[in-house]
Design an enzyme around this catalytic site. Structure first.
Site, PDB file in Angstrom:
ATOM      1  N   VAL A   1       0.876  -0.921   0.029  1.00 23.12           N
ATOM      2  CA  VAL A   1      -0.085  -0.111  -0.132  1.00 23.12           C
ATOM      3  C   VAL A   1       0.846   1.237   0.124  1.00 23.12           C
ATOM      4  CG1 VAL A   1      -1.639   1.377   1.169  1.00 23.12           C
ATOM      5  CG2 VAL A   1      -1.859  -1.301   1.145  1.00 23.12           C
TER       6      VAL A   1
ATOM      7  N   SER B   1       7.609   9.528   6.534  1.00 27.81           N
ATOM      8  CA  SER B   1       6.764   9.581   7.566  1.00 27.81           C
ATOM      9  C   SER B   1       5.206  10.220   6.713  1.00 27.81           C
ATOM     10  CB  SER B   1       7.209  10.404   8.797  1.00 27.81           C
ATOM     11  OG  SER B   1       5.989  10.460   9.611  1.00 27.81           O
TER      12      SER B   1
ATOM     13  N   LYS C   1      14.545   9.480  11.271  1.00 30.98           N
ATOM     14  CA  LYS C   1      13.257   8.800  11.213  1.00 30.98           C
ATOM     15  C   LYS C   1      13.058   7.826  12.620  1.00 30.98           C
ATOM     16  CE  LYS C   1       9.437   7.575   9.370  1.00 30.98           C
ATOM     17  NZ  LYS C   1       8.743   6.322  10.019  1.00 30.98           N
TER      18      LYS C   1
ATOM     19  N   HIS D   1      12.385  10.131  15.433  1.00 29.10           N
ATOM     20  CA  HIS D   1      11.003  10.740  15.085  1.00 29.10           C
ATOM     21  C   HIS D   1       9.712   9.649  15.555  1.00 29.10           C
ATOM     22  CE1 HIS D   1       7.501  10.320  12.395  1.00 29.10           C
ATOM     23  NE2 HIS D   1       7.184  11.558  12.149  1.00 29.10           N
ATOM     24  N   ASN D   2       9.922   8.462  15.483  1.00 32.88           N
ATOM     25  CA  ASN D   2       8.981   7.436  15.745  1.00 32.88           C
ATOM     26  C   ASN D   2       9.200   7.213  17.068  1.00 32.88           C
ATOM     27  OD1 ASN D   2       8.740   7.084  12.829  1.00 32.88           O
ATOM     28  ND2 ASN D   2       8.831   4.868  13.047  1.00 32.88           N
TER      29      ASN D   2
ATOM     30  N   GLU E   1       7.146   9.731  18.348  1.00 32.48           N
ATOM     31  CA  GLU E   1       5.744   9.405  18.226  1.00 32.48           C
ATOM     32  C   GLU E   1       5.091   8.374  19.254  1.00 32.48           C
ATOM     33  OE1 GLU E   1       3.958   6.552  14.959  1.00 32.48           O
ATOM     34  OE2 GLU E   1       5.108   8.116  14.042  1.00 32.48           O
TER      35      GLU E   1
END
Length: 480
Positions: A14, A129, A183, A186-187, A190
């Site tokens: 996807v 992201s 990244k 970043h996660n 998050e």
């Protein structure tokens, strides 16, 4: 097949499909390949009239690309990436560019960078992201790798990236694994952000608010200084009603959280580099504890605690529910800032260690759109680092210093009431403990050093001697 495609993508799950459609919509011709040929053929067939070239083999795929070839790889992190690279390597020529757009561990990216560089290729680890929607409409992109690749990739990446205040949410992060490292952090942020929002919701429910009422609160907050993607989707999720039962969907979802590993990677790296990330750690622990559902059910029947209903009763008796919600707002705001500050501190530390030259202001700016942690206050973070590029810690920037000072009273009240009512708030508590430790000029580590010297002669520094001189005490013998 002629060399007619501007760029190619391998991996049509996807995310890959949406990224291809985004690139094609920006007037680029895109070659696509999936290891299952029928997936490629079906994808191209479902999008007639678009500038897509489906390839049945990797050889055909590579032959369709203009030189220097630009290949995006969007497959599962780990061994699948290595497998794709092994198959690609014999087909590519010197100076061709390969971009891993998955959630790879940055050390794997550095290993692959060395491997492909030796073969004469240019390798980029690019964090992407924004999830499926971001991939299609505009993600935040964090590309690392050699600087020479940026000029080649910039037209594509700037065209497909989200935009914030007219600026594309992409920039060259740094060499080697810098893009995937950023990244990863970043996660980690998050993880902390999501757990804090969940604790906020738990507190409001314990205070007697219905699910629809909590949805209204989050919706209201999303129009103020807490405006963010995660707050917005929280409001929307809480509004959903299950058609089978008529209950809020959130109430029929089993309370067992999943994770893909990037939060754990952040913790491991932070421990290796001696950077405290307590909020992120608490969030990872909370997910792990949530997965122990059977044990928690057992423990709930045997281990005692206060009656959480007392929180609602106490607030109702004083008519203070709305005031409590405002306090929770302030505690959430402060704790979210701590989560971001911890991540930025880790990036700053690694940048100095690795010589990456990370521009924290630029990184904050590309997180303002497209990505999962996009939030209004990222404008303030961007400003803070642009005004002070060498800022040692986000909490010391004037705006955030004032914010934390202003909200700390409400923050303490919320954590105190939660503890008294037995409502678990691990991320709120860890954030407040981090704040209090950070602002303490003296901590009990002096006693810890005495203990270490007592049992292991590890030595210690003294407050009345120059820093860097170490001393040892002849401690009394312990008998028994």
């Amino acid at each position: 097949m002629a060399e007619s495609c501007d760029i190619g993508l391998i991996g049509l799950a996807v995310m890959g499909q949406n990224l291809v459609l985004n690139i094609e919509s920006r007037s680029f011709r895109v070659a696509v390949f999936n290891r299952t040929a029928s997936v490629t053929a079906d994808f191209v067939a479902r999008h007639p009239g678009k500038a897509l070239a489906g390839a049945a083999t990797l050889t055909e795929f590579v032959a369709s690309l203009a030189r220097p070839r630009k290949v995006l790889v969007m497959v599962q992190a780990g061994a699948p990436v290595d497998s794709v690279l092994e198959q690609l390597l014999p087909l590519l020529d010197r100076d061709d560019i390969v971009v891993d757009c998955g959630n790879s561990l940055y050390t794997d990216t550095e290993r692959r960078d060395a491997w492909l560089t030796e073969a004469g290729l240019r390798f980029v680890g690019a964090g992407v992201s924004g999830g499926e929607e971001g991939a299609r409409k505009g993600p935040s992109i964090m590309p690392g790798g050699p600087a020479s690749t940026w000029a080649e990739l910039r037209p594509v990446f700037e065209a497909i990236a989200a935009r914030a205040e007219g600026e594309p949410c992409v920039t060259h992060i740094g060499p080697g694994g810098a893009g995937h490292f950023v990244k990863m952090v970043h996660n980690g942020i998050e993880y902390g952000d999501m757990q804090l929002i969940c604790e906020t919701w738990h507190l409001m429910r314990a205070a007697g608010l219905s699910v629809p009422q909590t949805a209204e609160v989050f919706d209201r907050w999303n129009r103020g200084d807490l405006q963010s993607y995660l707050i917005e989707i929280t409001a929307r999720a809480l509004e959903q009603v299950d058609p089978d039962t008529g209950a809020p969907v959130v109430d029929i979802i089993l309370d067992k959280a999943g994770q893909k590993g990037t939060g754990r990677w952040t913790l491991i790296n932070a421990a290796e580099n001696a950077v405290p990330v307590g909020t992120i750690h608490a969030a990872v622990d909370a997910r792990i504890l949530s997965s122990m559902k059977a044990l928690r059910v057992q423990a709930s029947q045997r281990l005692q605690g206060p009656d959480a209903a007392q929180l609602a009763i106490g607030l109702a008796a004083t008519g203070g529910a709305e005031a409590f919600v405002q306090q929770v707002h302030d505690a959430l705001y402060a704790s979210k800032i701590v989560s971001y500050a911890q991540g930025l501190d880790l990036m700053r530390t690694m940048s100095l260690k690795k010589g990456w030259g990370l521009d924290l202001g630029a990184i904050a700016s590309i997180w303002r759109g497209g990505c999962i942690i996009r939030a209004r206050f990222l404008n303030r973070i961007t400003e803070a680092y642009r005004e002070q590029p060498e800022l040692e810690h986000l909490a010391l920037a004037p705006f955030f210093q004032q914010l934390l000072n202003r909200t700390q009273s409400s923050w303490r009240s919320v954590v105190g009431q939660a503890v008294a009512a037995g409502v678990p708030v691990p991320a709120f508590s860890a954030s407040l403990a981090y704040y209090d430790s950070l602002r303490s000029a003296r901590l009990p580590a002096n006693l810890l050093q005495a203990q270490r010297d007592f049992f292991g002669a590890h030595t210690y520094e003294r407050v009345d001697r120059p820093e860097g001189q170490f001393f040892h005490t002849q401690w009394p013998e312990v008998i028994g």
